[in-house]
Motif scaffolding. Structure first.
Motif, short mmCIF file in Angstrom:
data_model
loop_
_atom_site.label_atom_id
_atom_site.label_comp_id
_atom_site.label_asym_id
_atom_site.label_seq_id
_atom_site.Cartn_x
_atom_site.Cartn_y
_atom_site.Cartn_z
N PRO A 76 -1.05 25.22 36.47
CA PRO A 76 -2.22 26.10 36.31
C PRO A 76 -2.80 26.05 34.90
O PRO A 76 -2.08 26.11 33.91
N VAL A 77 -4.11 25.89 34.84
CA VAL A 77 -4.84 26.09 33.59
C VAL A 77 -5.46 27.47 33.66
O VAL A 77 -5.95 27.89 34.70
N HIS A 78 -5.37 28.23 32.59
CA HIS A 78 -5.85 29.62 32.64
C HIS A 78 -7.13 29.75 31.83
O HIS A 78 -7.21 29.35 30.68
N LEU A 79 -8.16 30.30 32.50
CA LEU A 79 -9.45 30.57 31.88
C LEU A 79 -9.49 32.06 31.55
O LEU A 79 -9.74 32.89 32.42
N VAL A 80 -9.21 32.41 30.30
CA VAL A 80 -9.07 33.82 29.90
C VAL A 80 -10.41 34.32 29.38
O VAL A 80 -10.94 33.78 28.42
N THR A 81 -10.96 35.33 30.02
CA THR A 81 -12.17 35.98 29.52
C THR A 81 -11.93 37.45 29.21
O THR A 81 -12.81 38.11 28.66
N ALA A 82 -10.78 38.00 29.60
CA ALA A 82 -10.55 39.43 29.39
C ALA A 82 -9.04 39.69 29.33
O ALA A 82 -8.24 38.77 29.13
N CYS A 83 -8.66 40.94 29.55
CA CYS A 83 -7.30 41.40 29.28
C CYS A 83 -6.27 40.87 30.25
O CYS A 83 -5.08 40.96 29.99
N CYS A 84 -6.66 40.28 31.39
CA CYS A 84 -5.68 39.76 32.34
C CYS A 84 -4.88 38.60 31.77
O CYS A 84 -3.84 38.23 32.32
N GLY A 85 -5.36 38.00 30.67
CA GLY A 85 -4.60 36.92 30.06
C GLY A 85 -3.23 37.36 29.58
O GLY A 85 -2.28 36.56 29.56
N VAL A 86 -3.10 38.64 29.20
CA VAL A 86 -1.80 39.16 28.77
C VAL A 86 -0.82 39.16 29.94
O VAL A 86 0.35 38.78 29.80
N GLU A 87 -1.29 39.58 31.12
CA GLU A 87 -0.42 39.60 32.29
C GLU A 87 -0.06 38.20 32.74
O GLU A 87 1.03 37.97 33.28
N ILE B 45 -6.21 26.69 38.84
CA ILE B 45 -6.87 27.44 37.77
C ILE B 45 -6.75 28.93 38.05
O ILE B 45 -6.96 29.37 39.19
N LEU B 46 -6.36 29.69 37.03
CA LEU B 46 -6.31 31.14 37.12
C LEU B 46 -7.51 31.70 36.36
O LEU B 46 -7.63 31.51 35.15
N MET C 194 -10.84 19.18 37.00
CA MET C 194 -9.50 19.17 37.59
C MET C 194 -9.41 18.12 38.70
O MET C 194 -10.40 17.81 39.36
N SER C 195 -8.21 17.61 38.88
CA SER C 195 -8.00 16.57 39.89
C SER C 195 -7.78 17.20 41.26
O SER C 195 -7.28 18.31 41.39
N ASP C 196 -8.17 16.48 42.30
CA ASP C 196 -7.99 16.94 43.69
C ASP C 196 -6.60 16.56 44.19
O ASP C 196 -6.07 15.51 43.80
N PRO C 197 -6.02 17.37 45.09
CA PRO C 197 -6.51 18.67 45.56
C PRO C 197 -6.31 19.75 44.50
O PRO C 197 -5.32 19.74 43.78
N LYS C 198 -7.24 20.70 44.41
CA LYS C 198 -7.17 21.75 43.39
C LYS C 198 -7.34 23.11 44.06
O LYS C 198 -7.99 23.22 45.11
N TYR C 199 -6.78 24.13 43.38
CA TYR C 199 -6.73 25.47 43.97
C TYR C 199 -7.12 26.49 42.90
O TYR C 199 -7.01 26.24 41.70
N VAL C 200 -7.57 27.66 43.37
CA VAL C 200 -8.09 28.69 42.47
C VAL C 200 -7.47 30.03 42.83
O VAL C 200 -7.41 30.40 44.01
N ILE C 201 -7.02 30.77 41.80
CA ILE C 201 -6.55 32.15 41.95
C ILE C 201 -7.45 33.03 41.09
O ILE C 201 -7.57 32.81 39.88
N ALA C 202 -8.11 34.00 41.71
CA ALA C 202 -8.90 34.99 40.98
C ALA C 202 -7.97 36.14 40.59
O ALA C 202 -7.44 36.83 41.45
N MET C 203 -7.77 36.31 39.30
CA MET C 203 -6.76 37.24 38.80
C MET C 203 -7.43 38.50 38.27
O MET C 203 -8.18 38.46 37.29
N GLY C 204 -7.20 39.63 38.91
CA GLY C 204 -7.74 40.90 38.46
C GLY C 204 -8.98 41.31 39.22
O GLY C 204 -9.68 40.49 39.84
N SER C 205 -9.27 42.59 39.17
CA SER C 205 -10.43 43.14 39.90
C SER C 205 -11.74 42.59 39.37
O SER C 205 -12.70 42.42 40.13
N CYS C 206 -11.81 42.31 38.06
CA CYS C 206 -13.06 41.80 37.49
C CYS C 206 -13.40 40.42 38.03
O CYS C 206 -14.56 40.13 38.33
N ALA C 207 -12.39 39.57 38.18
CA ALA C 207 -12.63 38.23 38.73
C ALA C 207 -12.95 38.29 40.21
O ALA C 207 -13.65 37.42 40.74
N ALA C 208 -12.43 39.31 40.90
CA ALA C 208 -12.65 39.41 42.35
C ALA C 208 -14.03 39.95 42.68
O ALA C 208 -14.79 39.34 43.43
#
Length: 398
Positions: free
Chosen positions: A23-34, A62-63, A83-97
């Motif tokens: 996973p590569v993490h795209l941090v825009t807010a406080c969920c990066g700490v979790e 990607i998170l 990112m290379s295929d096959p690739k997957y995405v996790i939306a982490m936190g209410s803001c991303a959802a």
């Protein structure tokens, strides 16, 4: 033979991908700490076959951690496409959802409008257990082709437990906007524990400003709002200065195009009287947008001079009596956009938000191409005239 070999190797490919999530993490807010908490020694999510990586070209998961604004949507899309295929995405936190606490903001965009999402880790912020559960869901999707949780929530009919009370307005449904033109609250009264403030309003401000102010209220502890007419604004400012409010801290303009008006605010306080030093008084008035003129207060409060110049630069409000009106103060004299903070200047956005199928995801199975005959068709040939025919033709013409 090749088809049977691919079918025989398919379980091994799925098994290898399932336990090789980078996973590569795209941090825009406080969920990066979790996210960091999930892979620390306490939870050790690496034991499940996932290890964060820094380069998107070597990752397949990607998170999205936090709110995605219109500005960051382009970055998210750019990282996902690398990112290379096959690739997957996790939306982490209410803001991303769904935008979280920013669901009704002008700047937030749902992540599923930018990239496809395989699993949602709900929470503000989500717990490390929730993130690990989403990793397991992605692994289950790799193995079975379906993102399915291993826990089914129990449905409870709350109407059998208590009777809901009726509300004046139904609860909003994110991410839809409540109204495109909300009323801008200015000078709203609030009941607070501030005896000195109510004594100041009742015994000093109201008797002194009764002819020049139409509203004087307490808005917060150490905050008072004085609302006046444009023609009486200077009288109210002069009386406030006589009471000890000797300087302007800020001059603001609030643009309300749907109300066809500007709100002008002078935030004034005192350096000379100790009891008034913590008090901040907002002197406000309304002027029409099509003729935005208001008296300048620099002869009463010289500290308002530069801020009035700024408000003319940004909004085009003409402060009558300020000698700088008609000239640029902060902006370049050759700037093509005049009054850039007025809301009638259109904002240009790039089209990186997609409302179509994502690349790499087939909408329909490919259609077979029409069969072509293996027998070559003869092409029509153009017969060149021979030398004899040319000679015969020339002799006939002679």
């Amino acid at each position: 033979m090749r088809m049977s070999l691919n079918k025989a190797l398919e379980p091994y490919r799925k098994w290898g991908t399932k336990y090789s999530l980078w996973p590569v993490h795209l941090v825009t807010a406080c969920c990066g700490v979790e996210m960091a908490h999930t892979w620390n020694p306490t939870y050790d999510a690496e034991r499940l076959g996932s290890l964060p990586w820094h380069a998107p070209r070597q990752t397949n998961l990607i998170l999205v951690e936090g709110t995605i604004s219109f500005k960051m949507a382009r970055v998210l899309r750019y990282v996902w496409e690398q990112m290379s295929d096959p690739k997957y995405v996790i939306a982490m936190g209410s803001c991303a959802a769904e935008g979280g606490v920013f669901w009704n903001s002008y700047h937030a965009v749902p992540v599923n409008k930018v990239i496809p999402i395989d699993a949602y880790a709900i929470g503000c912020p989500p717990t490390p257990e929730a993130v690990i559960q989403m990793i397991r869901i992605v692994q289950r999707k790799i193995e079975t082709g379906e993102a399915k949780a291993n826990v089914k929530p129990k449905t409870i009919d709350l109407t059998k437990i208590f009777t809901p009370t009726p509300t004046k307005q139904p609860a909003p449904n994110p991410p839809h906007r409540i109204t495109p033109n909300p009323h801008i609250p200015i000078c709203q009264e609030k009941k607070v524990e501030w005896p000195l403030g109510y004594e100041l309003v009742n015994n000093q401000l109201m008797p002194t400003l009764k002819e020049s102010a139409r509203k004087i209220i307490v808005t917060e502890v150490n905050r008072v709002c004085v609302e006046s007419e444009p023609g009486k604004l200077k009288d109210a400012a002069l009386l406030l200065s006589k009471l000890g409010f000797d300087h302007v801290k800020s001059v603001n303009v609030i643009d309300a195009p749907h109300e066809n008006k500007f709100y002008i605010e002078y935030w004034v306080s005192s350096y000379g009287k100790k009891e008034l030093m913590p008090v901040l008084v907002t002197l406000t008035t309304e002027i029409p947008r099509d003729n935005p003129r208001v008296p300048s207060l620099i002869d009463i409060w010289p500290s308002a001079d530069y801020m009035e110049r700024e408000m003319y630069d940004f909004f085009g409000v003409w402060f009558e009596g300020n000698p700088w009106m008609g000239r640029n103060f902060l902006l370049d004299p050759d700037t093509p956009i005049k009054f850039p903070l007025r809301k009638d200047v259109p904002l240009v956005r790039e089209f990186y938000i997609v409302d179509r199928e994502f690349p790499g995801q087939s909408v329909a199975p490919p259609q077979p191409k029409p069969s072509q005959s293996t027998v070559p068709q003869p092409k029509p040939t153009q017969e060149k005239p021979s030398e004899e025919k040319q000679k015969t033709g020339s002799e006939a013409s002679g």
